[in-house]
Design a protein around this motif. Sequence first.
Motif, PDB file in Angstrom:
ATOM      1  N   PHE A  86       3.554  12.139  -6.306  1.00  0.00           N
ATOM      2  CA  PHE A  86       4.022  11.152  -5.323  1.00  0.00           C
ATOM      3  C   PHE A  86       4.697  11.907  -4.177  1.00  0.00           C
ATOM      4  O   PHE A  86       5.930  12.055  -4.143  1.00  0.00           O
ATOM      5  CB  PHE A  86       4.984  10.160  -5.985  1.00  0.00           C
ATOM      6  N   PRO A  87       3.894  12.399  -3.234  1.00  0.00           N
ATOM      7  CA  PRO A  87       4.427  13.255  -2.158  1.00  0.00           C
ATOM      8  C   PRO A  87       5.228  12.475  -1.127  1.00  0.00           C
ATOM      9  O   PRO A  87       5.005  11.284  -0.908  1.00  0.00           O
ATOM     10  CB  PRO A  87       3.161  13.852  -1.537  1.00  0.00           C
ATOM     11  N   GLY A  88       6.171  13.180  -0.501  1.00  0.00           N
ATOM     12  CA  GLY A  88       6.945  12.593   0.587  1.00  0.00           C
ATOM     13  C   GLY A  88       6.246  12.808   1.911  1.00  0.00           C
ATOM     14  O   GLY A  88       5.082  13.247   1.967  1.00  0.00           O
ATOM     15  N   GLN A  89       6.949  12.521   2.992  1.00  0.00           N
ATOM     16  CA  GLN A  89       6.367  12.661   4.318  1.00  0.00           C
ATOM     17  C   GLN A  89       6.254  14.123   4.737  1.00  0.00           C
ATOM     18  O   GLN A  89       5.388  14.477   5.528  1.00  0.00           O
ATOM     19  CB  GLN A  89       7.209  11.893   5.345  1.00  0.00           C
ATOM     20  N   LYS A  90       7.136  14.959   4.202  1.00  0.00           N
ATOM     21  CA  LYS A  90       7.092  16.372   4.537  1.00  0.00           C
ATOM     22  C   LYS A  90       6.250  17.127   3.520  1.00  0.00           C
ATOM     23  O   LYS A  90       6.292  16.841   2.320  1.00  0.00           O
ATOM     24  CB  LYS A  90       8.501  16.953   4.593  1.00  0.00           C
ATOM     25  N   PRO A 146       0.787  -1.236   0.000  1.00  0.00           N
ATOM     26  CA  PRO A 146       0.000   0.000   0.000  1.00  0.00           C
ATOM     27  C   PRO A 146       0.821   1.290   0.000  1.00  0.00           C
ATOM     28  O   PRO A 146       0.268   2.369  -0.159  1.00  0.00           O
ATOM     29  CB  PRO A 146      -0.794  -0.119   1.310  1.00  0.00           C
ATOM     30  N   ALA A 147       2.129   1.209   0.176  1.00  0.00           N
ATOM     31  CA  ALA A 147       2.952   2.411   0.332  1.00  0.00           C
ATOM     32  C   ALA A 147       2.956   3.270  -0.924  1.00  0.00           C
ATOM     33  O   ALA A 147       2.825   2.769  -2.048  1.00  0.00           O
ATOM     34  CB  ALA A 147       4.384   2.026   0.698  1.00  0.00           C
ATOM     35  N   ASN A 155      15.620   8.107  -3.034  1.00  0.00           N
ATOM     36  CA  ASN A 155      16.032   6.697  -2.979  1.00  0.00           C
ATOM     37  C   ASN A 155      14.888   5.799  -2.526  1.00  0.00           C
ATOM     38  O   ASN A 155      15.096   4.620  -2.238  1.00  0.00           O
ATOM     39  CB  ASN A 155      17.244   6.521  -2.055  1.00  0.00           C
ATOM     40  N   ALA A 156      13.669   6.339  -2.465  1.00  0.00           N
ATOM     41  CA  ALA A 156      12.534   5.586  -1.911  1.00  0.00           C
ATOM     42  C   ALA A 156      12.239   4.327  -2.716  1.00  0.00           C
ATOM     43  O   ALA A 156      12.009   3.254  -2.151  1.00  0.00           O
ATOM     44  CB  ALA A 156      11.294   6.477  -1.848  1.00  0.00           C
ATOM     45  N   MET A 157      12.238   4.440  -4.052  1.00  0.00           N
ATOM     46  CA  MET A 157      11.895   3.274  -4.869  1.00  0.00           C
ATOM     47  C   MET A 157      12.985   2.217  -4.834  1.00  0.00           C
ATOM     48  O   MET A 157      12.703   1.015  -4.764  1.00  0.00           O
ATOM     49  CB  MET A 157      11.594   3.712  -6.301  1.00  0.00           C
ATOM     50  N   GLN A 181      15.123  -2.953  -3.296  1.00  0.00           N
ATOM     51  CA  GLN A 181      16.312  -3.690  -2.886  1.00  0.00           C
ATOM     52  C   GLN A 181      16.292  -4.142  -1.440  1.00  0.00           C
ATOM     53  O   GLN A 181      16.807  -5.223  -1.124  1.00  0.00           O
ATOM     54  CB  GLN A 181      17.553  -2.830  -3.141  1.00  0.00           C
ATOM     55  N   GLU A 182      15.693  -3.345  -0.554  1.00  0.00           N
ATOM     56  CA  GLU A 182      15.743  -3.664   0.872  1.00  0.00           C
ATOM     57  C   GLU A 182      14.462  -4.322   1.375  1.00  0.00           C
ATOM     58  O   GLU A 182      14.502  -5.410   1.941  1.00  0.00           O
ATOM     59  CB  GLU A 182      16.047  -2.395   1.672  1.00  0.00           C
ATOM     60  N   ARG A 183      13.329  -3.679   1.145  1.00  0.00           N
ATOM     61  CA  ARG A 183      12.084  -4.228   1.696  1.00  0.00           C
ATOM     62  C   ARG A 183      11.535  -5.392   0.883  1.00  0.00           C
ATOM     63  O   ARG A 183      10.962  -6.319   1.443  1.00  0.00           O
ATOM     64  CB  ARG A 183      11.048  -3.111   1.842  1.00  0.00           C
TER      65      ARG A 183
END
Length: 415
Positions: free
Chosen positions: A311-315, A236-237, A323-325, A330-332
């Motif tokens: 695609f808004p960020g948290q702020k 859902p992110a 680097n969100a995608m 790669q990590e999640r």
Amino acid sequence: MTRVLNKLSDRKVKTENTPGRHADGGGLYLEIKPSGSRAWLFMWKTGGKRTAMGLGAYPAVSLAAARGKATDYRRIVANGGNPLVESKTEAVPTFGEVADKLLASMEKAWKNAKHRDQWYYTLSRRRDEDGKLTKEGYCLELIGKLVDQITTKDVLSVLSPIWTEKAETASRLRGRIENVLAYAKARGWVQGENPALWRGHLSTMLPKRQKLQRGRHAAMPYPDVPTFMVALRNRPAISARALEFTILTGARSGEVYGARWPEIDFDKAVWTVSAARMKAGREHRVPLSTRAVKILRELHVARLSDDGFVFPGQKIAEPLSSNAMDALLQERMKFPQFTVHGFRSAFKDWATDETHHQREIIEAALAHVIGDGAERAYRRTDALEKRRRLMEDWASYLDGSASNVVAFNPRSATG
């Protein structure tokens, strides 16, 4: 008679056990207590009266740093001043504090926000929703250490776990750690050889990483992408929606991060990216598939403003982190061997191998410059509708072929 300076050595300072004051020259002393603790003193005479001031404990304050302070204080005394009044003792900072100073000094040198974020990310200087620095990531073990106490062993403890698994990231991280420590040395907080130095130092302790081909990005094989999309759509992110949209459109990640609502024409199902945001410096119209439009409509309902980021960020008023995608992929989602940019290669391989779309249409969909100047001058359209059919075919492949693809292990898949 000439005053003798620098009588002490690093080894002497570290190993001397005799209690008392040990002169380095020029008023600088190492004072050793019966308990074994060590501290620096600077002593001078004014009007025949001897005065002393502390410069900090060893090893928090190194020999080099103490000498630097003593030099400043001798200058103050020579000018008739009082070091106790005119000096401001500066303690040796931590690695994290030096990293912040270095990053602040480089703000005007960043080519773009992505490069800046990569430095902050690898040096573990991330910010939370309130803008406060957090202590996460690769350099967690270094952040709290005084910069003059960081050893080769400390640097290896950070690099070794990722040296082979994330070779490119580890190599860049090593260079950035070296830069932080070099900055600290230039400021007089550390001395000696840089523990993150590669040539003749870490090169003898870490295996040489395989050289990556220039211009190539690790790409997931296109037969595996439909199965990947199933897992992606179950997340859902906002970063998952951004990545899905990036794959569907064949766009570069920077173009997606910077997308704003005025660029979207829902009636014509077109996303228009301005020339200023395109690599080739030319405006680019992107035909949107049915699935891509659906993603946008769902996000449009929850938008904060009509001129904000898609695609808004948290702020507020900022896009997703650059680097969100990649972090999601790669990590999640545990695909460290692939990159977001590599999905453009997957799209091109699929279109070339599995469809009859013309090469020029495929290249245009990727916003590649085709032909020489004369050829481009005679091409008066951007073949939008032909590209629309191509992107709808791609979306259908990603959606309709999922059930026919054998599930794969992300650890064993190759690029």
